[in-house]
Scaffold this active site. Structure first.
Site, PDB file in Angstrom:
ATOM      1  CB  CYS A 187      -4.005   4.284  -2.224  1.00  0.00           C
ATOM      2  SG  CYS A 187      -5.364   3.121  -2.395  1.00  0.00           S
TER       3      CYS A 187
ATOM      4  CG  HIS B 262      -1.850   5.112  -6.996  1.00  0.00           C
ATOM      5  ND1 HIS B 262      -3.217   4.786  -6.046  1.00  0.00           N
ATOM      6  CD2 HIS B 262      -2.285   5.536  -7.996  1.00  0.00           C
ATOM      7  CE1 HIS B 262      -4.077   5.004  -7.132  1.00  0.00           C
ATOM      8  NE2 HIS B 262      -3.973   6.237  -7.460  1.00  0.00           N
TER       9      HIS B 262
END
Length: 475
Positions: free
Chosen positions: A69, A124
């Site tokens: 991610c 993130h």
């Protein structure tokens, strides 16, 4: 007074021209999205909205991202290999993370080009207050700061808020500290993607009324554990929670696309849809492999998945639509990388000159290719897993120097000889060419080692930023 009226009219005309020349840009990013998770690419679960969208523009079947991610999100925002920015892996809570403020992010570039910018959903790329999106170029941010798995922290029996940060959903505006909105837990995760969608739609409706072009980045939390699904889709597929989630993702994307159309800005809006890495695969235990608990996801014909350097970890669904500019119904298997989106979006925004020249930019401008040029401007893709160079894809060949088989497998040591595969004819990367064909493909080393050598030379000239480092720039 007359001069003031003329000046006001000129400014209004200027704004209208700028809005006409600069397309609105919407980037939709799906989490852990397997190449085969949409019906146009083989899923038995129907995804009609995504399929229709794919037919309205260019579908890329060889779109390559990083294998986790955080690295992909870093690549999209900087146009640089994540190992250069210190974001080469998902950081564990407490580890140094995020982008250095020195990085010139995509929303910063677009802001300087006259765009308003907003992020809804998963970030993130830096969990601390000073590294959230509203300090990295976004005018507005609403969403989560860290990995989606944080939603399950407080549901563990051993949870202790005295030793770990309690996860929250955040809201912030540019240059000011973000504030906690509400607890990020399992109940919040159930409705989060719908709320991301609704907030995105409201934002699009608002910005469509202005004369200023906008960039909206949408970070969905599906298909990332903990697996949850909105009540409207619970057991709708009759095939388990992952299939239910496929239907929800398709529905939410359909709502956003419809909102763009209803706002009357479809013709002047560039929409990009992709994943951040392939679906996870968990071969080491039947409990983890069960669809209701932690498995699911379809990486199509490709070997491997999340956290691997095989094609199943790198290739995700990807498509791009710009009516009247990008040919509808076109499909290409040319190599494109996530790092290319930075330079390409800058080009579509007429802001190529803002791409920095004081640092290595690994992305290439794919605008001409997207607009109809037959060949991509990229013929290779270099794959790092964390700090290690695992593989290089060049044309139809893939050379592996190291390997890990699945999401939680041990990392293999380096091969005695690199393994070479023809991924065009061998998508499972199962038939190794060097050993099986008497080293007749050793010539492939020449172009691939040239790519590696060029990268090493660049890294020697421009050292890699370390995770969490407050880098100030190159001399």
């Amino acid at each position: 007074m007359f001069k003031r009226i003329l000046l006001a009219s000129a400014l209004t005309a200027s704004c209208n021209v700028m809005a006409a020349e600069k397309p609105n840009i919407v980037y939709l990013l799906v989490d852990n999205w397997g190449w085969g998770d949409l019906s146009i690419q083989g899923s038995t679960i129907q995804t009609p909205n995504i399929d229709d969208f794919a037919q309205e523009g260019l579908r890329l079947t060889n779109f390559n991202v990083q294998n986790q991610c955080t690295p992909t999100r870093s690549a999209l925002h900087t146009g640089r290999l994540p190992i250069r920015t210190g974001n080469q892996k998902v950081p564990a809570p407490g580890e140094p993370d995020g982008l250095a403020k020195w990085e010139y992010t995509l929303p910063e570039l677009l802001s300087d080009a006259g765009y308003s910018t907003a992020l809804f959903g998963k970030w993130h790329v830096g969990a601390s207050i000073e590294k959230l999106p509203n300090y990295q170029g976004y005018d507005y941010f609403w969403g989560t700061n860290e990995g989606t798995n944080a939603a399950s922290y407080t549901s563990t029996p051993q949870w202790d808020p005295e030793v770990a940060e309690t996860p929250y959903i955040w809201e912030g505006v540019k240059g000011k500290p973000a504030e906690k909105v509400k607890l990020f837990d399992i109940p919040a995760k159930v409705t989060l993607d719908r709320e991301i969608t609704e907030r995105t739609i409201a934002h699009i409706q608002e910005k469509a009324k202005s004369n200023k072009p906008f960039f909206t980045y949408v970070g969905f939390t599906h298909f990332h554990p903990p697996f949850t699904v909105h009540e409207d889709f619970k057991n709708k597929s009759k095939s388990g929670i992952y299939a239910d989630t496929q239907m929800e993702v398709d529905y939410n994307i359909g709502l956003i696309l419809e909102a763009i159309k209803k706002a009357g800005i479809e013709e002047n809006t560039l929409v990009i849809l992709s994943g951040d890495n392939g679906a996870g695969n968990f071969p080491q235990g039947s409990a983890l492999a069960a669809g209701e608990i932690g498995g699911g996801g379809n990486n199509g014909p490709w070997r491997g998945g999340l956290s691997t350097a095989y094609e199943g970890g790198l290739r995700t669904p990807a498509m791009i639509r710009f009516p009247g500019q990008i040919e509808a119904g076109r499909v290409s298997d040319e190599i494109v990388g996530d790092i290319d989106m930075y330079t390409t979006i800058a080009s579509f925004a007429g802001a190529e000159k803002l791409v920095p020249s004081d640092r290595p930019i690994d992305g290439v401008d794919q605008k001409a290719f997207f607009l109809g040029k037959e060949q991509s401007n990229r013929d290779h893709f270099i794959v790092f897993v964390g700090d290690e160079l695992f593989a290089v894809k060049w044309r139809n060949f893939k050379m592996h120097f190291m390997a890990t088989e699945s999401t939680h497998s041990p990392v293999a040591t380096k091969f005695t000889f690199p393994q070479v595969f023809d991924i065009k004819n061998d998508p499972k990367e199962a038939y190794e060419l060097l050993g099986n064909e008497g080293y007749s493909h050793t010539w492939v080393f020449d172009p691939i080692m040239k790519k590696i050598g060029d990268l090493k030379g660049s890294m020697n000239k421009y050292r890699n930023i370390q995770p969490g480092e407050e880098f100030k720039g190159y001399d």
